[in-house]
Design an enzyme around this catalytic site. Sequence first.
Site, short mmCIF file in Angstrom:
data_model
loop_
_atom_site.label_atom_id
_atom_site.label_comp_id
_atom_site.label_asym_id
_atom_site.label_seq_id
_atom_site.Cartn_x
_atom_site.Cartn_y
_atom_site.Cartn_z
N SER A 176 0.72 -1.13 0.11
CA SER A 176 0.03 0.05 -0.06
C SER A 176 0.87 1.17 0.08
CB SER A 176 -0.88 -0.10 1.14
OG SER A 176 -1.79 0.94 1.32
N ASP A 347 -9.71 -5.44 -4.53
CA ASP A 347 -9.07 -4.43 -3.47
C ASP A 347 -9.76 -3.12 -3.75
OD1 ASP A 347 -7.13 -2.68 -2.58
OD2 ASP A 347 -5.41 -3.88 -2.88
N HIS A 380 -7.34 -5.79 -0.12
CA HIS A 380 -5.97 -4.97 0.30
C HIS A 380 -5.26 -5.70 1.58
CE1 HIS A 380 -4.06 -1.40 -0.24
NE2 HIS A 380 -3.95 -0.92 0.81
#
Length: 407
Positions: A176, A347, A380
């Site tokens: 991320s 995601d 995620h």
Amino acid sequence: MASFRGFSVVMTMVLTVVLGGCCVGGHGVVIGPTEELGICASAVTIYGYKCQEIQVTTKDGYILSVQRISEGRRGNGGKSKKQPVIIQHGVLVDGVTWLLNSPEQNLPMILADDGYDVWIANTRGTRFSRRHTTLNPTDQAFWNWSWDELVLYDLPAVFDHVFQQTSQKIHYVGHSLGTLIVLASLSEGKLVNQLHSVAFLSPIAYLSHMTTPIGVLAARSLLPEKVYGLLGIAEFNPKGKEVGELLKVWCTHPGVNCYDLLSAFTGHNCCLNSSTVELFLKNEPQSTSTKNMVHLAQTVRSGVLAKYNYGRTDYNLMHYGEINPPLYNLSNIPHDLAIFISYGGRDALSDVKDVNRLLDHFKLHDVDKFAVQFIQNYAHADYIMGVDANNIVYNSVISFFKKHGSV
Ligand SMILES: *[C@@H]1O[C@H](CO)[C@@H](O)[C@H](O)[C@H]1NC(C)=O
Ligand SMILES: *[C@@H]1O[C@H](CO)[C@@H](O)[C@H](O)[C@H]1NC(C)=O
Ligand SMILES: *[C@@H]1O[C@H](CO)[C@@H](O)[C@H](O)[C@H]1NC(C)=O
């Protein structure tokens, strides 16, 4: 997974804490032992790994905590020169998130057992990186930074330290925001000489297609004015009163399901273990700066990768000598750097469309130095806590490191 029901119950509890603003002190620290013991003693050495707490000071004075797992459970396996790996978490969490699953399932321990010298980074402002040579977290100036400063100071501090200690080139795994800051850094020609290879999990560079409803609302409302007004140059503490008030407002919007905040933020993770999620919620979320959140919101709104926008021409001129903040140009990333990218079909933060736009930048990349993995049912958080991330993602990362490990 059957864990989803337990999951929402936990989320409701979290929400109560978050929204009620009760119980938790100023810094959102929830559990005791970890706080006193540190990450190594509470989460690593108990499994038989060698782990050392290290402090790294950035050029702007932040004292960052780093955990070095230099040996796996089977000792050092006769390897004298181990290759170092830096593991960098994303926004609103810290390095603990990598360690919540069993030793067979979590990335740092798998790497250590495989003979790597593992370094877990913790970004400024998170629980174990809240010290500074002159400032306190209660000072405004302590929170006067965005991800530009993570690019400029945090990353180089950790890289330089590892490079000095090991005299070896480094493999990097980012998740991320941990991908965004390296992309930005590489686009400025930095770190390249210290790197063997880079693995990007749930990569973030463009955020225009982000589907997470609460993220979209946040991106719309977190304007630079907030840094001067309501929230101030201050801590963005997800468990604090101010952020609680914001969440309350966002949660009343249609389409935002605050009973499952983790999914609301990250997408429908396929493969989380409810015990791990519970542990996650005891440790996270963590603080960041309001300015960092505003910068991320700008990244969502503007559709380009640029430095922090002060929201005022005069301020931008003063800081950059230009009306608009300078861009990070991803086309500058060297075509022969070994890059692995893994992204998920579900995601909500790292949307497939945005990742495709990022992948466009690598069209001219050396094919031998580039690998892409797409996992249809991953969101995620699966990348850090998925029960099968070891088999699906981490094995591929390690194969990539092996292929690109020799000089
Ligand atoms: C924040 O940093 C900027 C420089 O980036 C400086 O101009 C400003 O005075 C600082 N504000 C505070 C409150 O420290
Ligand atoms: C989930 O976590 C619990 C507690 O750590 C563990 O006993 C169980 O085996 C885990 N399940 C899976 C599928 O990993
Ligand atoms: C980005 O860099 C490439 C070459 O490295 C250059 O051709 C391109 O014009 C640059 N783009 C911007 C927006 O500056």
